[in-house]
Design a protein around this motif. Sequence first.
Motif, short mmCIF file in Angstrom:
data_model
loop_
_atom_site.label_atom_id
_atom_site.label_comp_id
_atom_site.label_asym_id
_atom_site.label_seq_id
_atom_site.Cartn_x
_atom_site.Cartn_y
_atom_site.Cartn_z
N UNK A 146 0.78 -1.24 0.00
CA UNK A 146 0.00 0.00 0.00
C UNK A 146 0.82 1.30 0.00
N UNK A 149 1.29 3.58 -3.12
CA UNK A 149 0.17 4.35 -3.65
C UNK A 149 0.11 5.73 -3.00
N UNK A 150 0.38 5.77 -1.70
CA UNK A 150 0.39 7.06 -1.00
C UNK A 150 1.60 7.89 -1.43
N UNK A 153 0.95 9.37 -4.68
CA UNK A 153 -0.02 10.45 -4.57
C UNK A 153 0.71 11.77 -4.31
N UNK A 198 1.19 20.49 3.11
CA UNK A 198 0.60 19.19 2.79
C UNK A 198 1.60 18.07 3.09
N UNK A 202 1.91 14.90 5.87
CA UNK A 202 1.97 13.49 5.46
C UNK A 202 3.09 12.74 6.18
N UNK A 213 5.86 0.56 12.31
CA UNK A 213 5.24 -0.77 12.28
C UNK A 213 6.23 -1.82 12.74
#
Lengths: 388, 326
Positions: A146, A149-150, A153, A198, A202, A213
């Motif tokens: 995943x 994808x961020x 972006x 922005x 993030x 994690x």
Amino acid sequence: MTRNADMEQVAGDFYAENFAKDASEGSLILNLGPQHPSTHGVLRVLVELDGEYVLRAEPVIGYLHRMHEKMAEVKTAAQYIPNMGRVDYGHAIAWNWAFVGAVERLAGIEVPPRAEYVRVITCELNRIASHLLWWGAYLLDLGAFTPIMYAFDDREKILDILQSPTGARLTFSYFRIGGVARDLDEDCVKAIREFIPWMRSRLPMYKEFVSDNIILRRRIEGVGVFEPDLCRRYGATGPVSRGSGLAYDVRRDEPYSVYPKLDFVVPTSDLMDARGRYDVRMEEMAQSLNIIESCLDQMPEGDTLVKGAPKPSWKVPKGETYFAVEGGRGKIGVHLVSDGGKNMYRVKLRSPSYSNLSLFAEASRGTLLADAVAILGSLDLIIPEIDR
Amino acid sequence: MPTELIRILISLVAFAAAVGLIALVMVWVERKVCGHIQRRPGPYEVGPWGLLQPLADALKLMGKQLVMPDQADPFLYWLAPILVFVPVLLLYLPLPVGDGLYALDINLGVLLIIAFAGFTGLSMILGGWAQNNKYALLGAARTVSQSVAYEIPMLLSVLAVCFVSGSLNMAAVVKEQGTWPWNWNVMTQPLAFVIYIVSALGETNRAPFDLPEAESELTAGYHTEYSGMGFGMFFLAEYANMIVVASVATVLFLGGWQGPVLPGPLWFLLKVSLLVLLFVFFRWTYPRVRFDQLLNINWKWLMPLAVANLALTAFFVKVAQYAFVK
């Protein structure tokens, strides 16, 4: 047994044959690449495996050799700029800068102040894009689908910003000898101003959800420990050496352009492992944002291209020079020799990925296959830059 | 006996159809959920909300040429995809989907499932070995140690529930639990439930334990060389297995078809779907663990915990017997 014997009959090419000569009994020789998901392009790594353990590894390069150095000998300086954007698609603007800077240093061309700031802003934006690309792809290597994808972006926003002054989204040919091709207009500056908060919002999110994690930490902490000595011996630069505690950054140690006027920290890590390199890159993104912000505040009005900037047929004056910039992957150096003729005599490109890759053979010895992939990813390799 | 045989045959056909259909839905769910996790819409071109996308994918897979690499073992190579899928259907036989709604009322239902689940690992080994591909071989080798390791804590956690229920018959285990969540076995056996879910992920090779097919290391692992439906069968079996482990978890821990208001089969479907959704979330949010870590989790954590849990359960079951039954 017979099946393994069958496998050995397929001897492979020159590299595989030579690699197999030193193989120990009962080991498995595996080609990672040139087509392999985690080599990000056409890098080929020969590995000798004992079960899951890597006994030896040897990178085989040259699958993306495009003769950039030779092409310099048949082009004028201005014609050569587009080549630079293609050497490293990740941080193309840094390569633009390295070459253009070398020519300017040799010809003694003074760049207008505004152009210097525009250069820093675009280069740092591109650096963030480059680190985001690495971040997403690295986590893909580690099996997390995943984050890319961020990352893309955010990267997309940078490419949209860079698109308006440069006219390109990946292989930028934005710099000119004596300045840049086009000024940043008001909309572009506004977009950059909007992008900074922005991106700042993030980065903590990435830290919270990804960097902290537990599975990720177990995968990269203590993996691929590069002693500072190892980095020095192989000439590793950039986040790879800074992750091992060597605070070497061309922007600060061999200052160019307006970097001395800008306030930024060179992040280092004493962890020396993949985690250290990871942390350094994440922190560099935050630092790049600071640099861009202070550039926007300090940027004067004025021209962005020096008066009487060189035309395509312009000849580089006779001489020899070297110019280095800090790219996303490390020190980008251009050694330029000119005999005063129409074309340049010789251009030597020092690419950081090449030096960073060279320590892989030593660093991956004795690791697990999954760790070898994690180490390879933590080097942030761009294959066209290795082969040039 | 013949009537039972006929019943089994009819159920097998029904299961084959259901598994095919559920797998298609699962592919759609997985892609949609993954899309929304990744801030993109997922498939939406084929059919309303992309519902027909998996069907189109399946048709594409069927239309593809079946390629076998040079020097592969043809018999084993083609046997593996069949062997991976067929036993999965047998796993559904003892599952009680509703009150009295099962194909086979067998007293050793749990054992049957655990026994036949081993076939998946076997066929992966066969496939990985037969391809004559080094990546596939490594993937197969990983499958062996992974499925052998994770079967044990899974079995132990399942046994703990069977101790509590006093039966290996799945219908009896469901009956023994009540209608409301606090009557379910997950309340008395929370540790066994967690151990079961983790081992189920390892057993079905789902991320973060998808090491046999870790594509960043082994390209595609044990099914590297398979194309078309050869690959499709492995793919289908993965989803079918996911549903089996989720169903077993539902039966053993979440009260099976029991629940208030709604009819039984609907509750069953709902619980299975939620568990499967959990698996999908795991896959798209976590990185992959390393191989030695995978085995460490199993041998150093799951196994001792499962053994301790089982011993404690056995002890309390015995004490309870003394105290109340006499």
